[in-house]
Design an enzyme around this catalytic site. Structure first.
Site, PDB file in Angstrom:
ATOM      1  N   GLY A   1      90.935 -47.030 -20.732  1.00 28.37           N
ATOM      2  CA  GLY A   1      90.255 -46.128 -21.644  1.00 28.37           C
ATOM      3  C   GLY A   1      89.158 -45.415 -20.891  1.00 28.37           C
ATOM      4  CG  HIS A   2      89.340 -42.952 -18.002  1.00 24.67           C
ATOM      5  ND1 HIS A   2      88.942 -44.165 -17.527  1.00 24.67           N
ATOM      6  CD2 HIS A   2      90.256 -42.490 -17.129  1.00 24.67           C
ATOM      7  CE1 HIS A   2      89.601 -44.435 -16.406  1.00 24.67           C
ATOM      8  NE2 HIS A   2      90.406 -43.435 -16.156  1.00 24.67           N
TER       9      HIS A   2
ATOM     10  CG  ASP B   1      85.779 -51.175 -19.369  1.00 25.23           C
ATOM     11  OD1 ASP B   1      86.579 -50.300 -19.716  1.00 25.23           O
ATOM     12  OD2 ASP B   1      85.944 -52.386 -19.593  1.00 25.23           O
TER      13      ASP B   1
ATOM     14  N   GLY C   1      85.781 -42.413 -15.360  1.00 23.70           N
ATOM     15  CA  GLY C   1      86.154 -41.147 -16.014  1.00 23.70           C
ATOM     16  C   GLY C   1      85.133 -40.066 -15.718  1.00 23.70           C
TER      17      GLY C   1
HETATM   18  P1  IMP Z   1      96.335 -56.092 -20.035  1.00 25.36           P
HETATM   19  O1  IMP Z   1      96.101 -55.066 -18.978  1.00 25.36           O
HETATM   20  O2  IMP Z   1      96.327 -55.521 -21.430  1.00 25.36           O
HETATM   21  O3  IMP Z   1      97.541 -56.934 -19.764  1.00 25.36           O
HETATM   22  O4  IMP Z   1      95.089 -57.098 -20.026  1.00 25.36           O
HETATM   23  C1  IMP Z   1      94.831 -57.970 -18.927  1.00 25.36           C
HETATM   24  C2  IMP Z   1      93.340 -58.127 -18.708  1.00 25.36           C
HETATM   25  O5  IMP Z   1      92.822 -56.923 -18.168  1.00 25.36           O
HETATM   26  C3  IMP Z   1      92.532 -58.394 -19.971  1.00 25.36           C
HETATM   27  O6  IMP Z   1      91.435 -59.222 -19.630  1.00 25.36           O
HETATM   28  C4  IMP Z   1      92.014 -57.023 -20.351  1.00 25.36           C
HETATM   29  O7  IMP Z   1      90.842 -57.083 -21.127  1.00 25.36           O
HETATM   30  C5  IMP Z   1      91.769 -56.432 -18.992  1.00 25.36           C
HETATM   31  N1  IMP Z   1      91.837 -54.964 -18.946  1.00 25.36           N
HETATM   32  C6  IMP Z   1      92.946 -54.195 -18.894  1.00 25.36           C
HETATM   33  N2  IMP Z   1      92.628 -52.899 -18.817  1.00 25.36           N
HETATM   34  C7  IMP Z   1      91.292 -52.834 -18.800  1.00 25.36           C
HETATM   35  C8  IMP Z   1      90.365 -51.746 -18.677  1.00 25.36           C
HETATM   36  O8  IMP Z   1      90.710 -50.576 -18.571  1.00 25.36           O
HETATM   37  N3  IMP Z   1      89.049 -52.091 -18.704  1.00 25.36           N
HETATM   38  C9  IMP Z   1      88.638 -53.383 -18.796  1.00 25.36           C
HETATM   39  N4  IMP Z   1      89.462 -54.422 -18.882  1.00 25.36           N
HETATM   40  C10 IMP Z   1      90.778 -54.148 -18.889  1.00 25.36           C
HETATM   41 MG    MG Z   2      87.693 -48.426 -19.724  1.00 22.82          MG
END
Ligand code: IMP
Ligand code: MG
Length: 430
Positions: free
Chosen positions: A40-41, A13, A17
């Site tokens: 998410g972008h 985050d 993006g």
């Molecule tokens: P997973 O990728 O859904 O397995 O989540 C594993 C960890 O990575 C969790 O703490 C999520 O909140 C974090 N996480 C995964 N993708 C993102 C992202 O794009 N932004 C922030 N945190 C992320």
């Molecule tokens: Mg994001």
């Protein structure tokens, strides 16, 4: 121009993006190399807000080919939904390519993601629930379904039957969950497969040929370096290679073909999900950063944990990515604070520590030690030149560059494309 990797230097985050979108204006290819729709972008173009989870941000630029490579896990339902959403807003998706080697996220991965999380009690990772971990686990255990298999109806049927037998056994016998019905899944997912088929391509060859022709390629890293499966805060990490090296692993483009690495860092720290975050603020200052920065997840809507900039972590990620320059984002969020703080080192068990601990237990015990700098009250969101920023703001940026041992080439002071201060275009441009 050249080949540039854009990578997150924190826990995701970081507003990558926006940086990718900026570079995409002079790029030929924008490439997603890791992760799935856990990312998410958000990109703001004029009055329009676009949210992406799977489709590379570059799709907004007419001349750009958007590539989803081998290292990505793709949820067909989400991907098709995103394409349809873009089409309804007049964005064409003809120039999207998907590697046949990317893996497919199926509903049983999502079910297993939440069943595994529930079974962890207070050891929950706080995943996004998108089936990411279980899908990568299948890939590593060599039982996953690849896109090339998915888009071939016969092969897909056989592979799905094999997978379902095992997955249903785990879901019902270990977790007491409900089994998936083969025919129902096959019928629904065959419709997505037919829509995805036309996009499948040999993306490695496409990228090699593009490099030979001196095309400009932007590699768009998802999540952040501290969520990397090897170099992040494991097990509080995601399941892919988020660091710049992941661009090579995920695409089949060799390390010598990467020219620059732009590390994107927020002017403060955030994290969503569980795991250590030494500079987390559980007070009004943390709340103020969250409100000013609108720090709620693009994917899950969860409030993000907020705190001061952690230069120990950023120096570590500057190193593991071979970061050539930093793009500092959301600097405008820090306006109105009397003073701003930067964590310069930790104290762990009474010892001063300057290097980011690789041991999770040590990181959990880390007490941040701060340097306090003067804040600024002037609105900086419409400033276009670095020299026009208040002296305190410039001092803050310079201190981040100093502590991370990495130059800052660009600053973002708002969500719009034009709210960008370019300090050194040579470092940025390829
Ligand atoms: P997973 O990728 O859904 O397995 O989540 C594993 C960890 O990575 C969790 O703490 C999520 O909140 C974090 N996480 C995964 N993708 C993102 C992202 O794009 N932004 C922030 N945190 C992320
Ligand atoms: Mg994001």
């Amino acid at each position: 121009m050249a080949n540039v990797v854009v990578v997150g230097m924190q826990w995701g985050d970081e507003a990558k993006g926006k940086v990718v979108d900026y570079l995409a204006q002079s790029a030929d290819y924008v490439v997603r190399y890791n992760g799935g729709n856990n990312a998410g972008h958000t990109v703001v173009v004029g009055d329009e807000v676009f949210k992406f989870h799977t489709v590379p941000v570059g799709v907004l630029n007419d001349g750009v080919t958007a590539v989803i490579t081998d290292g990505v896990v793709l949820d067909p339902q989400v991907f098709v939904g995103e394409l349809e959403g873009l089409a309804s807003r007049g964005v064409t998706s003809e120039k999207i390519k998907i590697s046949g080697n990317a893996h497919v996220i199926m509903p049983y991965h999502k079910a297993l993601d939440s069943l595994e999380e529930c079974s962890k009690g207070d050891k929950k990772i706080g995943t996004t629930g998108r089936g990411i971990g279980p899908c990568y686990a299948d890939k590593m255990s060599r039982t996953g379904i690849r896109i090339s298999e998915f888009v071939n109806p016969d092969v897909f049927g056989k592979r799905l039957a094999e997978c379902l037998e095992r997955k249903n056994a785990i879901i019902t016998k270990i977790y007491g969950g409900d089994a998936f019905d083969f025919q129902q899944l096959y019928d629904e997912y065959s419709v997505y497969a037919a829509k995805i088929g036309p996009y499948v391509a040999d993306t490695t060859t496409i990228l090699h040929e593009a490099s030979m022709e001196c095309a400009n390629i932007v590699f768009e890293g998802a999540h952040g370096s501290l969520l990397d499966i090897d170099h992040g805060t494991y097990p509080y990490a995601t399941s892919s290679h988020c660091i710049a090296g992941g661009a090579c692993i995920g695409t089949g483009v060799g390390p010598t073909m990467i020219d620059r690495v732009i590390g994107v860092a927020k002017a403060y720290q955030t994290r969503v999900g569980a795991g250590p975050m030494p500079t987390e603020l559980m007070d009004e200052t943390g709340d103020k950063i969250r409100e000013r920065g609108k720090e709620y997840g693009t994917t899950t809507g969860r409030p993000r944990r907020c705190g001061w900039f952690d230069a120990v972590a950023a120096r570590y990620t500057a190193r593991i990515n071979g970061t050539t320059a930093i793009a500092l984002s959301l600097l405008d969020v820090l306006t109105t604070f009397d003073t701003v703080k930067i964590c310069t080192h930790y104290e762990i068990d009474g010892v001063k520590v300057r290097d980011f601990p690789t041991d999770l237990g040590a990181l959990e015990r880390a007490v941040p030690v701060y340097e306090e700098l003067p804040g600024w009250s002037e609105d900086i969101s419409e400033i276009a030149l670095f020299a026009d920023l208040p002296a305190a703001t410039r001092q803050y940026v310079a201190r981040i560059a100093g502590l991370t041992e990495t130059p800052v080439c660009m600053i973002s002071v708002g969500r719009r494309r034009d709210q960008t201060i370019v300090i050194d275009s040579e470092m940025l441009h390829m």
